[in-house]
Design a protein around this motif. Structure first.
Motif, PDB file in Angstrom:
ATOM      1  N   PRO A 114       0.811  -1.221   0.000  1.00  0.00           N
ATOM      2  CA  PRO A 114       0.000   0.000   0.000  1.00  0.00           C
ATOM      3  C   PRO A 114       0.849   1.277   0.000  1.00  0.00           C
ATOM      4  CG  PRO A 114      -0.910  -1.594   1.538  1.00  0.00           C
ATOM      5  CD  PRO A 114       0.420  -2.136   1.107  1.00  0.00           C
ATOM      6  N   ALA A 115       1.913   1.298   0.808  1.00  0.00           N
ATOM      7  CA  ALA A 115       2.776   2.487   0.869  1.00  0.00           C
ATOM      8  C   ALA A 115       3.506   2.707  -0.456  1.00  0.00           C
ATOM      9  CB  ALA A 115       3.783   2.348   2.008  1.00  0.00           C
ATOM     10  N   MET A 116       3.956   1.598  -1.062  1.00  0.00           N
ATOM     11  CA  MET A 116       4.636   1.696  -2.353  1.00  0.00           C
ATOM     12  C   MET A 116       3.733   2.329  -3.400  1.00  0.00           C
ATOM     13  SD  MET A 116       6.385  -2.059  -2.487  1.00  0.00           S
ATOM     14  CE  MET A 116       6.095  -2.204  -4.236  1.00  0.00           C
ATOM     15  N   PHE A 117       2.522   1.804  -3.493  1.00  0.00           N
ATOM     16  CA  PHE A 117       1.647   2.283  -4.561  1.00  0.00           C
ATOM     17  C   PHE A 117       1.070   3.666  -4.271  1.00  0.00           C
ATOM     18  CE2 PHE A 117       2.162  -2.029  -5.943  1.00  0.00           C
ATOM     19  CZ  PHE A 117       2.263  -1.850  -7.313  1.00  0.00           C
ATOM     20  N   GLU A 118       0.992   4.034  -3.010  1.00  0.00           N
ATOM     21  CA  GLU A 118       0.624   5.412  -2.692  1.00  0.00           C
ATOM     22  C   GLU A 118       1.685   6.366  -3.242  1.00  0.00           C
ATOM     23  OE1 GLU A 118      -0.331   8.270   1.174  1.00  0.00           O
ATOM     24  OE2 GLU A 118       0.097   6.138   1.485  1.00  0.00           O
ATOM     25  N   THR A 119       2.957   5.989  -3.067  1.00  0.00           N
ATOM     26  CA  THR A 119       4.063   6.811  -3.576  1.00  0.00           C
ATOM     27  C   THR A 119       4.066   6.852  -5.099  1.00  0.00           C
ATOM     28  OG1 THR A 119       5.375   6.206  -1.639  1.00  0.00           O
ATOM     29  CG2 THR A 119       6.565   7.142  -3.511  1.00  0.00           C
ATOM     30  N   LEU A 120       3.879   5.681  -5.729  1.00  0.00           N
ATOM     31  CA  LEU A 120       3.860   5.625  -7.196  1.00  0.00           C
ATOM     32  C   LEU A 120       2.698   6.445  -7.762  1.00  0.00           C
ATOM     33  CD1 LEU A 120       4.694   1.834  -7.624  1.00  0.00           C
ATOM     34  CD2 LEU A 120       6.184   3.757  -8.215  1.00  0.00           C
ATOM     35  N   MET A 121       1.546   6.378  -7.093  1.00  0.00           N
ATOM     36  CA  MET A 121       0.400   7.153  -7.554  1.00  0.00           C
ATOM     37  C   MET A 121       0.656   8.661  -7.436  1.00  0.00           C
ATOM     38  SD  MET A 121      -2.031   5.589  -8.942  1.00  0.00           S
ATOM     39  CE  MET A 121      -3.154   6.981  -8.888  1.00  0.00           C
ATOM     40  N   LYS A 122       1.384   9.057  -6.408  1.00  0.00           N
ATOM     41  CA  LYS A 122       1.718  10.481  -6.270  1.00  0.00           C
ATOM     42  C   LYS A 122       2.599  10.933  -7.429  1.00  0.00           C
ATOM     43  CE  LYS A 122       1.227  10.925  -1.256  1.00  0.00           C
ATOM     44  NZ  LYS A 122       1.958  10.948   0.040  1.00  0.00           N
ATOM     45  N   LEU A 123       3.563  10.086  -7.816  1.00  0.00           N
ATOM     46  CA  LEU A 123       4.422  10.413  -8.959  1.00  0.00           C
ATOM     47  C   LEU A 123       3.580  10.556 -10.225  1.00  0.00           C
ATOM     48  CD1 LEU A 123       7.456   8.039  -8.287  1.00  0.00           C
ATOM     49  CD2 LEU A 123       7.446  10.540  -8.115  1.00  0.00           C
ATOM     50  N   LYS A 124       2.574   9.699 -10.342  1.00  0.00           N
ATOM     51  CA  LYS A 124       1.669   9.792 -11.499  1.00  0.00           C
ATOM     52  C   LYS A 124       0.828  11.061 -11.421  1.00  0.00           C
ATOM     53  CE  LYS A 124      -1.986   7.378 -13.983  1.00  0.00           C
ATOM     54  NZ  LYS A 124      -2.971   6.298 -14.006  1.00  0.00           N
ATOM     55  N   ASP A 125       0.285  11.348 -10.261  1.00  0.00           N
ATOM     56  CA  ASP A 125      -0.547  12.542 -10.091  1.00  0.00           C
ATOM     57  C   ASP A 125       0.245  13.820 -10.381  1.00  0.00           C
ATOM     58  OD1 ASP A 125      -2.668  10.934  -9.412  1.00  0.00           O
ATOM     59  OD2 ASP A 125      -2.459  11.240  -7.241  1.00  0.00           O
ATOM     60  N   GLU A 126       1.529  13.781 -10.071  1.00  0.00           N
ATOM     61  CA  GLU A 126       2.400  14.946 -10.321  1.00  0.00           C
ATOM     62  C   GLU A 126       2.776  15.076 -11.793  1.00  0.00           C
ATOM     63  OE1 GLU A 126       5.668  14.115  -7.715  1.00  0.00           O
ATOM     64  OE2 GLU A 126       4.427  14.321  -5.913  1.00  0.00           O
ATOM     65  N   GLY A 127       2.399  14.092 -12.607  1.00  0.00           N
ATOM     66  CA  GLY A 127       2.711  14.129 -14.030  1.00  0.00           C
ATOM     67  C   GLY A 127       4.134  13.755 -14.366  1.00  0.00           C
ATOM     68  N   ARG A 128       4.832  13.165 -13.412  1.00  0.00           N
ATOM     69  CA  ARG A 128       6.239  12.828 -13.655  1.00  0.00           C
ATOM     70  C   ARG A 128       6.378  11.446 -14.291  1.00  0.00           C
ATOM     71  NH1 ARG A 128       9.820  13.621  -8.928  1.00  0.00           N
ATOM     72  NH2 ARG A 128      11.310  14.354 -10.472  1.00  0.00           N
ATOM     73  N   THR A 129       5.386  10.581 -14.071  1.00  0.00           N
ATOM     74  CA  THR A 129       5.241   9.368 -14.868  1.00  0.00           C
ATOM     75  C   THR A 129       3.792   9.312 -15.329  1.00  0.00           C
ATOM     76  OG1 THR A 129       5.479   6.958 -14.970  1.00  0.00           O
ATOM     77  CG2 THR A 129       4.752   7.869 -12.856  1.00  0.00           C
ATOM     78  N   ARG A 130       3.600   8.936 -16.572  1.00  0.00           N
ATOM     79  CA  ARG A 130       2.227   8.928 -17.104  1.00  0.00           C
ATOM     80  C   ARG A 130       1.440   7.708 -16.611  1.00  0.00           C
ATOM     81  NH1 ARG A 130       2.021   8.779 -22.944  1.00  0.00           N
ATOM     82  NH2 ARG A 130      -0.131   9.480 -22.671  1.00  0.00           N
ATOM     83  N   ALA A 131       2.151   6.635 -16.291  1.00  0.00           N
ATOM     84  CA  ALA A 131       1.492   5.418 -15.804  1.00  0.00           C
ATOM     85  C   ALA A 131       2.471   4.663 -14.919  1.00  0.00           C
ATOM     86  CB  ALA A 131       1.027   4.546 -16.969  1.00  0.00           C
ATOM     87  N   ILE A 132       1.921   3.725 -14.122  1.00  0.00           N
ATOM     88  CA  ILE A 132       2.745   2.901 -13.237  1.00  0.00           C
ATOM     89  C   ILE A 132       2.429   1.432 -13.499  1.00  0.00           C
ATOM     90  CG2 ILE A 132       2.923   4.665 -11.448  1.00  0.00           C
ATOM     91  CD1 ILE A 132       0.724   3.110  -9.903  1.00  0.00           C
ATOM     92  N   GLY A 133       3.339   0.559 -13.080  1.00  0.00           N
ATOM     93  CA  GLY A 133       3.100  -0.865 -13.284  1.00  0.00           C
ATOM     94  C   GLY A 133       4.083  -1.704 -12.493  1.00  0.00           C
ATOM     95  N   VAL A 134       4.096  -2.979 -12.797  1.00  0.00           N
ATOM     96  CA  VAL A 134       4.936  -3.926 -12.068  1.00  0.00           C
ATOM     97  C   VAL A 134       5.670  -4.846 -13.042  1.00  0.00           C
ATOM     98  CG1 VAL A 134       3.473  -3.896 -10.006  1.00  0.00           C
ATOM     99  CG2 VAL A 134       3.032  -5.594 -11.798  1.00  0.00           C
ATOM    100  N   ALA A 135       6.681  -5.518 -12.525  1.00  0.00           N
ATOM    101  CA  ALA A 135       7.407  -6.533 -13.280  1.00  0.00           C
ATOM    102  C   ALA A 135       7.684  -7.706 -12.344  1.00  0.00           C
ATOM    103  CB  ALA A 135       8.716  -5.966 -13.830  1.00  0.00           C
ATOM    104  N   ASN A 136       7.659  -8.887 -12.898  1.00  0.00           N
ATOM    105  CA  ASN A 136       7.965 -10.108 -12.140  1.00  0.00           C
ATOM    106  C   ASN A 136       7.014 -10.343 -10.969  1.00  0.00           C
ATOM    107  OD1 ASN A 136      10.501 -10.863 -13.623  1.00  0.00           O
ATOM    108  ND2 ASN A 136      11.137  -8.855 -12.853  1.00  0.00           N
ATOM    109  N   PHE A 137       5.772  -9.913 -11.113  1.00  0.00           N
ATOM    110  CA  PHE A 137       4.774 -10.147 -10.074  1.00  0.00           C
ATOM    111  C   PHE A 137       4.003 -11.424 -10.378  1.00  0.00           C
ATOM    112  CE2 PHE A 137       5.985  -6.483  -8.065  1.00  0.00           C
ATOM    113  CZ  PHE A 137       5.096  -5.943  -7.152  1.00  0.00           C
TER     114      PHE A 137
END
Length: 272
Positions: A114-137
């Protein structure tokens, strides 16, 4: 180039993988690939080549909005503050104002999802990444991210090729309209020596690698990022898009053993 639409971004189905490409050779590979028509470049913090890729992107002169760039945060940097530091460093090295897709490179045993994705979502909301995702899940991890946390992940990037079955993960991703991005799509070169693929290739006036790549790209919701440093290999991968495999070809590929996992580091999750 065919694109997959996911979480507001357009993901070219064939991209350039850059693992183990370094320095000037990496810059030349990226600039050359973009010159040939590639528009999807995949890198990661761990590859140590983001700066070289940034130079290649700049040299190619492609309009930023016509380019897709993915990078990833390493599994040792999944605490919220560490994610931010890693992201800032990646963006600075790439010389970009934003990336199109930012992935968790590998899950880690002690991660706080939850903490990880809260941080990733903030980066998305700030427009610094257009989308987020995962690898090797794995499937259980995917379900936690998608169903429990509700994270809007744009892909799961996993090892996938003619010698490795990913039916369960792919089936789940499709049910949620999430693309699978296949790394090691040519099984680290092993496809070239396979007799079945060679036979199909001869019939189609192609190479075994092109057959293996087209088999992946023919599948709904699948993109692939073969690594290729030489222009000839980059062009051959593009030309694979022109192939047309028939039902007999697909049946022969389906019959190949599918239990060869080639990327399995000590910190990998327990695979399904």
């Amino acid at each position: 180039m065919d694109n997959l639409q996911t979480q507001g971004i357009s993901l070219p189905r064939l991209g350039l993988g850059t693992f183990r490409l370094k320095d000037d050779a990496c810059t030349a590979a990226v600039e050359g690939a973009l010159g040939l028509g590639y528009r999807h470049i995949d890198t990661a913090e761990m590859y140590g080549n983001e700066a070289a890729i940034g130079v290649g992107i700049k040299a190619a002169g492609i309009a930023r909005n016509n380019l897709h760039v993915t990078t990833k945060v390493w599994h040792e940097n999944l605490a919220p503050d560490a994610i931010r530091r890693a992201f800032d460093a990646s963006l600075a090295k790439l010389g970009l104002d934003y990336v199109d897709l930012y992935l968790v490179h590998w899950p880690s045993k002690g991660m706080d999802l939850p903490a990880m994705f809260e941080t990733l979502m903030k980066l998305k909301d700030e427009g610094r990444t257009r989308a987020i995702g995962v690898a090797n899940f794995t499937l259980p991890l995917l379900k936690r991210v998608v169903e429990d946390i509700g994270a809007p992940i744009a892909c799961n990037q996993v090892e996938y090729h003619v010698f490795l079955d990913q039916t369960k993960v792919l089936g789940y991703l499709r049910s949620k309209s999430i693309p699978l991005v296949a790394y090691c799509p040519l099984a680290q070169g092993k496809v070239a020596d396979d007799v079945v693929l060679q036979k199909i290739a001869a019939k189609n006036h192609a190479s075994a690698a092109q057959v293996a790549l087209k088999w992946l790209l023919d599948q709904d919701g699948v993109a692939a990022i073969p690594k290729a440093s030489r222009a000839e290999s980059q062009q051959a991968n593009l030309d694979a898009l022109k192939l047309s495999l028939d039902e007999d070809d697909r049946k022969a590929i389906a019959a190949l053993p599918k239990n060869q996992r080639l990327v399995n580091p000590g910190f990998a999750p327990e695979w399904d």
